[in-house]
Every structure is written in C-alpha cells, then in structure tokens.
Design an enzyme around this catalytic site. Structure first.
Site, mmCIF file in Angstrom:
data_model
loop_
_atom_site.group_PDB
_atom_site.id
_atom_site.type_symbol
_atom_site.label_atom_id
_atom_site.label_comp_id
_atom_site.label_asym_id
_atom_site.label_seq_id
_atom_site.Cartn_x
_atom_site.Cartn_y
_atom_site.Cartn_z
ATOM 1 N N GLU A 107 0.850 -1.197 0.000
ATOM 2 C CA GLU A 107 0.000 0.000 0.000
ATOM 3 C C GLU A 107 0.882 1.242 0.000
ATOM 4 O OE1 GLU A 107 -3.474 0.105 2.503
ATOM 5 O OE2 GLU A 107 -3.564 2.311 2.404
ATOM 6 N N ASP A 156 9.927 7.774 0.252
ATOM 7 C CA ASP A 156 9.310 7.714 -1.075
ATOM 8 C C ASP A 156 9.090 6.266 -1.539
ATOM 9 O OD1 ASP A 156 8.654 8.048 -3.739
ATOM 10 O OD2 ASP A 156 10.687 8.636 -4.327
ATOM 11 N N ASP A 167 -2.106 11.858 -3.623
ATOM 12 C CA ASP A 167 -2.167 13.328 -3.696
ATOM 13 C C ASP A 167 -2.656 13.723 -5.083
ATOM 14 O OD1 ASP A 167 -1.254 13.671 -1.093
ATOM 15 O OD2 ASP A 167 0.845 13.661 -1.703
ATOM 16 N N ASP A 173 -11.174 10.655 -5.812
ATOM 17 C CA ASP A 173 -12.394 11.467 -5.913
ATOM 18 C C ASP A 173 -12.161 12.630 -6.883
ATOM 19 O OD1 ASP A 173 -10.462 12.371 -3.999
ATOM 20 O OD2 ASP A 173 -11.868 13.955 -3.435
ATOM 21 N N ARG A 211 -9.662 8.021 5.551
ATOM 22 C CA ARG A 211 -9.866 9.390 6.023
ATOM 23 C C ARG A 211 -10.108 10.353 4.858
ATOM 24 N NH1 ARG A 211 -5.889 12.591 9.337
ATOM 25 N NH2 ARG A 211 -4.421 11.047 8.594
HETATM 26 C C1 LIG Z 1 -4.183 12.276 -0.081
HETATM 27 S S1 LIG Z 1 -3.293 11.261 1.052
HETATM 28 C C2 LIG Z 1 -4.273 9.765 1.129
HETATM 29 C C3 LIG Z 1 -3.971 8.935 2.327
HETATM 30 C C4 LIG Z 1 -4.773 7.631 2.477
HETATM 31 N N1 LIG Z 1 -4.446 6.698 1.400
HETATM 32 C C5 LIG Z 1 -6.259 7.890 2.522
HETATM 33 O O1 LIG Z 1 -6.980 7.483 1.586
HETATM 34 O O2 LIG Z 1 -6.726 8.493 3.509
HETATM 35 C C6 LIG Z 1 -1.888 10.756 0.082
HETATM 36 C C7 LIG Z 1 -0.782 10.143 0.921
HETATM 37 O O3 LIG Z 1 0.266 9.709 0.042
HETATM 38 C C8 LIG Z 1 1.504 9.983 0.675
HETATM 39 N N2 LIG Z 1 2.527 10.073 -0.385
HETATM 40 C C9 LIG Z 1 2.706 11.077 -1.275
HETATM 41 N N3 LIG Z 1 3.734 10.830 -2.075
HETATM 42 C C10 LIG Z 1 4.236 9.629 -1.715
HETATM 43 C C11 LIG Z 1 5.317 8.840 -2.158
HETATM 44 N N4 LIG Z 1 6.106 9.247 -3.166
HETATM 45 N N5 LIG Z 1 5.551 7.664 -1.538
HETATM 46 C C12 LIG Z 1 4.758 7.244 -0.523
HETATM 47 N N6 LIG Z 1 3.710 7.946 -0.060
HETATM 48 C C13 LIG Z 1 3.455 9.128 -0.640
HETATM 49 C C14 LIG Z 1 1.267 11.285 1.424
HETATM 50 O O4 LIG Z 1 2.179 11.481 2.499
HETATM 51 C C15 LIG Z 1 -0.172 11.104 1.906
HETATM 52 O O5 LIG Z 1 -0.231 10.536 3.183
#
Ligand SMILES: C[S@@+](CC[C@H](N)C(=O)[O-])C[C@H]1O[C@@H](n2cnc3c(N)ncnc32)[C@H](O)[C@@H]1O
Length: 232
Positions: free
Chosen positions: A63, A115, A137, A173, A212
């Site tokens: 994940e 990352d 993101d 979304d 969330r």
């Molecule tokens: C919009 S949030 C969604 C979090 C969760 N999946 C949810 O649905 O509530 C996106 C997450 O991806 C993480 N993220 C962004 N770039 C990433 C990367 N290159 N590697 C791992 N995680 C990353 C961010 O820190 C953030 O917690």
C-alpha cells in the site's frame, strides 16, 4: 496544498513530512518499533518476500501512501495470511499506524517511511500480488499533473514487481486524476482494466473500510471511482 519537498533530484513530490508534535508514546513507537519493521533498502531484497514476515504468509500486498492507515490496518487484521508492505513518508501517520500495529498485535506488516518509488525499485521482479494506491495526492492544477504518482515510469515499476495476474487498485475522488489513470493504464501494455460495467468502478472494492481522505471527499460532496487493473 503546502509547497512540496522534493525527495530526490527528479522524482517524488509529497507534502509535509511532519505535522503537529508527537505524543510521547508515538515518539517511542517511532524510536523502538519502527526500526524492527522498516525495510532495510541497503540490503538486497530477499528472493522470497514472504521471509520478511515472522509468521507464514502466502501473498504480498503493497500500500503506497497509507495516510491514517485505516485501510492497511483493516486489511492486515482480516487477512493474516497476506504480508503487507505499507509506505508513508508523513511521520505523524507512521506514528499512528505503529500504535495500531502494537495494539492489534499485527505480525504481517512491514513498513517504509520515505518515497515509495525507492521500495518499488528495491522489490524483486514479479514478487507482489497486489498494489493499492488509494486517494494519492491529487495535484489538481494542470501544471502539476506531472507530479502525480501515476506516471509511465511508475507503471513500468508496478509492471516489473507485480506477478502476472496481480492487481493494481486505485481510488480517487478527483475526476481528472481518474481519467489520467485510465489513460495511462490504457496506454501501458502491461495493464488491463477489469471493469465490465459502470457499477464495477462506482462500487468500492470488496471489503472496503473507507479511508480518512474518502470521508473528507464525501463531506465535500465528491464521489469516488474505484479502478482495478490486472497485470497481464
Ligand atoms: C491524499 S493522502 C491519502 C492517504 C490515504 N491513502 C487515505 O486514503 O486516507 C496521500 C498520501 O500519500 C503519501 N505520499 C505522497 N507521495 C508519496 C510517495 N512518493 N511515496 C509514498 N507515499 C506518498 C502522502 O504522504 C499522503 O499521506
């Protein structure tokens, strides 16, 4: 969205690494529990990823960006025969997840706190059964679309590490990101979209616990798409 930090020269944009100060217990989890669960990318990956876990597992599920960890914890608790690898660079999220791992005594989770592309490049060929990329993101502004995690390069990485028949599940979304992902996967020879009818991408994945970010999307009146691609 806060100005992103670039993790290395050419890739991976993510937001803040750290939010509000950690509680003492969370800081202790980061100091004492994370080192035992963090993947050591300085060592070559084991040929059999199942050996990463102290209990026998049959499948490997990755994940990327687990955020609050609701989905990862739910899946890991309901499926002890699967080994989960969770990746999340946001320190507060990692601390929260570690608390859940301890409280629920989960022995089928390994973690990485930077990352995800680094983990993707570390994992052996055809070693993973399932990849979840849930509410990545969104980078809604067109000039930032190239920062999105879904890219030709990252789909090449997914294609390399997924077993034939393995799944890539994506939820968002943000309409432009859903379209973006459909187009990138359509144009990638290694992936086929499994949907046969609209209900297939409008209905959450089986056993979906929500997350969330999904709750936030609903509060703000946005619906979601749930896309499943198969590694051909
Ligand atoms: C919009 S949030 C969604 C979090 C969760 N999946 C949810 O649905 O509530 C996106 C997450 O991806 C993480 N993220 C962004 N770039 C990433 C990367 N290159 N590697 C791992 N995680 C990353 C961010 O820190 C953030 O917690």
């Amino acid at each position: 969205m806060t100005e992103p930090r670039r993790a290395r020269a050419t890739e991976a944009f993510f937001g803040r690494r750290k939010g509000k100060p950690l509680r003492e217990r969370q800081a202790a989890h980061l100091e004492h529990l994370l080192p035992s669960l963090r993947l050591d990318l300085a060592q070559p990956a084991p040929a059999e990823l199942t050996t990463l876990f102290p209990q026998p597992v049959k499948r490997i599920r990755l994940e990327i960006g687990f955020g609050g960890g609701e989905h990862l914890v739910h899946r890991a608790a309901e499926d002890p025969a699967t080994g989960f690898i969770g990746v999340e660079p946001f320190v507060n999220s990692m601390a929260k997840l570690l608390g859940q791992i301890e409280a629920r005594e989960l022995a089928n989770v390994r973690l990485y706190d930077d990352d995800a592309t680094q983990v993707l490049d570390w994992l052996p060929d055809a070693s993973v059964d399932h990849i979840d990329l849930l509410y990545p993101d969104p980078w809604p502004k067109r000039k930032h679309w190239k920062r999105r995690f879904v890219s030709k390069l990252n789909l090449d990485r997914f294609a390399r590490i997924l077993k034939p028949g393995g799944l890539f599940c994506f939820a968002s979304d943000i309409d432009t990101y859903v379209n973006w992902t459909l187009i990138h996967c359509r144009d990638h020879a290694a992936f086929e979209w499994t949907a046969e009818k609209a209900a297939d991408w409008l209905t959450p994945f089986a056993g979906w616990p929500s997350t969330r970010y999904e709750a936030k999307a609903r509060r703000e009146g946005r619906s979601s798409a749930y896309l499943t691609f198969r590694r051909v």
